[in-house]
Design a protein around this motif. Structure first.
Motif, PDB file in Angstrom:
ATOM      1  N   VAL A 140      -5.790   8.515   2.741  1.00  0.00           N
ATOM      2  CA  VAL A 140      -6.178   7.627   1.644  1.00  0.00           C
ATOM      3  C   VAL A 140      -5.108   6.565   1.438  1.00  0.00           C
ATOM      4  CG1 VAL A 140      -6.696   7.484  -0.828  1.00  0.00           C
ATOM      5  CG2 VAL A 140      -7.474   9.455   0.487  1.00  0.00           C
ATOM      6  N   HIS A 141      -5.525   5.306   1.277  1.00  0.00           N
ATOM      7  CA  HIS A 141      -4.594   4.199   1.034  1.00  0.00           C
ATOM      8  C   HIS A 141      -4.786   3.669  -0.390  1.00  0.00           C
ATOM      9  CE1 HIS A 141      -3.449   3.036   5.384  1.00  0.00           C
ATOM     10  NE2 HIS A 141      -3.864   4.276   5.350  1.00  0.00           N
ATOM     11  N   LEU A 142      -3.691   3.582  -1.125  1.00  0.00           N
ATOM     12  CA  LEU A 142      -3.699   3.084  -2.499  1.00  0.00           C
ATOM     13  C   LEU A 142      -3.148   1.657  -2.513  1.00  0.00           C
ATOM     14  CD1 LEU A 142      -3.904   3.651  -5.611  1.00  0.00           C
ATOM     15  CD2 LEU A 142      -1.543   4.431  -5.485  1.00  0.00           C
ATOM     16  N   ASP A 143      -3.954   0.717  -2.996  1.00  0.00           N
ATOM     17  CA  ASP A 143      -3.547  -0.693  -3.085  1.00  0.00           C
ATOM     18  C   ASP A 143      -2.657  -0.857  -4.317  1.00  0.00           C
ATOM     19  OD1 ASP A 143      -3.259  -3.396  -3.320  1.00  0.00           O
ATOM     20  OD2 ASP A 143      -5.366  -3.878  -3.008  1.00  0.00           O
ATOM     21  N   ILE A 189      -8.174   2.348  -4.399  1.00  0.00           N
ATOM     22  CA  ILE A 189      -8.326   2.946  -3.082  1.00  0.00           C
ATOM     23  C   ILE A 189      -9.060   1.963  -2.182  1.00  0.00           C
ATOM     24  CG2 ILE A 189      -9.180   4.914  -1.774  1.00  0.00           C
ATOM     25  CD1 ILE A 189      -7.052   5.574  -3.895  1.00  0.00           C
ATOM     26  N   ASN A 190      -8.372   1.439  -1.181  1.00  0.00           N
ATOM     27  CA  ASN A 190      -9.011   0.465  -0.303  1.00  0.00           C
ATOM     28  C   ASN A 190      -9.300   1.010   1.092  1.00  0.00           C
ATOM     29  OD1 ASN A 190      -6.469   0.521   0.855  1.00  0.00           O
ATOM     30  ND2 ASN A 190      -5.900  -1.532   0.206  1.00  0.00           N
ATOM     31  N   GLU A 191      -8.833   2.209   1.400  1.00  0.00           N
ATOM     32  CA  GLU A 191      -9.155   2.849   2.673  1.00  0.00           C
ATOM     33  C   GLU A 191      -9.217   4.357   2.475  1.00  0.00           C
ATOM     34  OE1 GLU A 191      -7.576   1.732   6.602  1.00  0.00           O
ATOM     35  OE2 GLU A 191      -6.303   0.319   5.507  1.00  0.00           O
ATOM     36  N   CYS A 192     -10.161   4.987   3.160  1.00  0.00           N
ATOM     37  CA  CYS A 192     -10.251   6.443   3.127  1.00  0.00           C
ATOM     38  C   CYS A 192     -10.919   6.897   4.419  1.00  0.00           C
ATOM     39  CB  CYS A 192     -11.068   6.907   1.917  1.00  0.00           C
ATOM     40  SG  CYS A 192     -11.187   8.714   1.750  1.00  0.00           S
ATOM     41  N   ASN A 247       0.822  -1.210   0.000  1.00  0.00           N
ATOM     42  CA  ASN A 247       0.000   0.000   0.000  1.00  0.00           C
ATOM     43  C   ASN A 247       0.857   1.261   0.000  1.00  0.00           C
ATOM     44  OD1 ASN A 247      -2.889  -1.054   0.502  1.00  0.00           O
ATOM     45  ND2 ASN A 247      -1.680  -2.088   2.076  1.00  0.00           N
ATOM     46  N   LEU A 248       0.320   2.280  -0.632  1.00  0.00           N
ATOM     47  CA  LEU A 248       0.877   3.627  -0.565  1.00  0.00           C
ATOM     48  C   LEU A 248      -0.134   4.486   0.184  1.00  0.00           C
ATOM     49  CD1 LEU A 248       2.841   5.933  -1.398  1.00  0.00           C
ATOM     50  CD2 LEU A 248       1.487   6.159  -3.502  1.00  0.00           C
ATOM     51  N   GLU A 249       0.289   5.083   1.286  1.00  0.00           N
ATOM     52  CA  GLU A 249      -0.600   5.929   2.078  1.00  0.00           C
ATOM     53  C   GLU A 249      -0.344   7.395   1.749  1.00  0.00           C
ATOM     54  OE1 GLU A 249      -1.860   6.805   6.749  1.00  0.00           O
ATOM     55  OE2 GLU A 249      -0.089   5.616   6.280  1.00  0.00           O
ATOM     56  N   VAL A 250      -1.423   8.122   1.471  1.00  0.00           N
ATOM     57  CA  VAL A 250      -1.349   9.562   1.206  1.00  0.00           C
ATOM     58  C   VAL A 250      -2.159  10.260   2.292  1.00  0.00           C
ATOM     59  CG1 VAL A 250      -1.782  11.418  -0.432  1.00  0.00           C
ATOM     60  CG2 VAL A 250      -1.204   9.124  -1.267  1.00  0.00           C
TER      61      VAL A 250
END
Length: 279
Positions: free
Chosen positions: A109-112, A121-124, A65-68
């Motif tokens: 925001v988490h990018l899968d 986007i799997n989490e926001c 994951n990449l977290e923004v």
């Protein structure tokens, strides 16, 4: 603008008092700090392994994951309103005015990286709060009488603002005065997933140094939902179960459909999990 032309929102103030919001719009939105972070779904387990195992695991598998994280988002909402005094038989307009409310918040925001082609986007998550006093400009009635009902109304809306930004709302719309168009708020998740899903191979390639997988993206793009996609789906669920077992072995309890595994869902309630379809 947040209210479609001709629409309004009613708030109840003092007994018999109704505050009619006739206009609401964002004055500005300024995200002042952006944080980026990379993570693996089995990170707590990996930290407990010996150096040789850690080195092998990091080489064999990229980040998940990449977290923004956007912090200190400064924004302001301007509202125009009318104040009505209601009795059993009649309603009288006793005042009107406007107020600008400053807000501050964050959006995470988490990018899968492994499944950009399905649901990137799997989490926001978002949180906002009122930043400063509410000082309405009013004609006809005392501004002091409106400060408390307006604050209560804004606090109620602000509590939902993070969810609205992430996932949208069926009850709010953006109205463009110049074009005369009204657009329902769909939220960041659906908008970004739709945009990112159109270019999975390009994104998988650009994000490869961070953990992206262009080969997987090619399979998904060319499979058209067929065998290639089904294989990706099975692999994603199997890997999530494997990571959950790893985490449990070091005392960390996680579940499918929650947190970092929120994109693996049992949509039909039949106990069969799949990658979350695009929002």
């Amino acid at each position: 603008q947040l209210l479609p032309k001709g629409s309004h929102v009613d708030l109840l103030g003092m007994p018999g008092q109704r505050i009619e919001l006739t206009h609401a719009s964002f004055e500005y939105v300024n995200p002042t700090t952006i944080h980026l972070g990379l993570c693996r779904n089995d990170m707590e387990w990996l930290r407990e392994q010996d150096p040789a195992t850690q080195l092998y695991e990091r080489a064999a598998r990229g980040n998940d994951n990449l977290e923004v994280l956007l912090t200190r988002i400064d924004t302001a909402v301007k509202v125009r309103f009318r104040v009505h005094q209601e009795s059993l038989f009649t309603t009288v307009t006793v005042g009107w005015g406007s107020v600008t409310v400053s807000l501050i918040g964050l959006v995470d925001v988490h990018l899968d990286l492994k499944h950009i082609e399905v649901a990137a986007i799997n989490e926001c998550d978002g949180k906002f709060a009122i930043d400063g006093p509410i000082a309405p400009s009013v004609d006809g009635v005392s501004a002091a009488l409106l400060e408390e009902p307006l604050r209560m109304a804004f606090e109620s809306v602000v509590q939902q603002l993070g969810s609205i930004l992430c996932f949208g709302s069926r009850h709010l719309a953006l109205h463009n005065v110049e074009e005369g168009t009204t657009t329902r708020i769909g939220g960041l998740v659906s908008a970004l997933n739709a945009a990112l899903g159109q270019h999975p191979v390009l994104l998988g390639t650009l994000l490869m140094p961070l953990g992206g997988d262009p080969v997987r993206s090619v399979l998904a793009e060319t499979a058209g939902g067929g065998k290639g996609y089904a294989e990706i789906d099975r692999e994603a669920v199997a890997l999530a179960r494997e990571d959950i077992a790893k985490l449990r072995s070091v005392g960390v309890v996680k579940r499918l459909g929650e947190g970092r595994f929120a994109n693996i869902v049992d949509a039909d309630g039949d106990g069969v999990y799949h990658l979350m379809p695009p929002a």
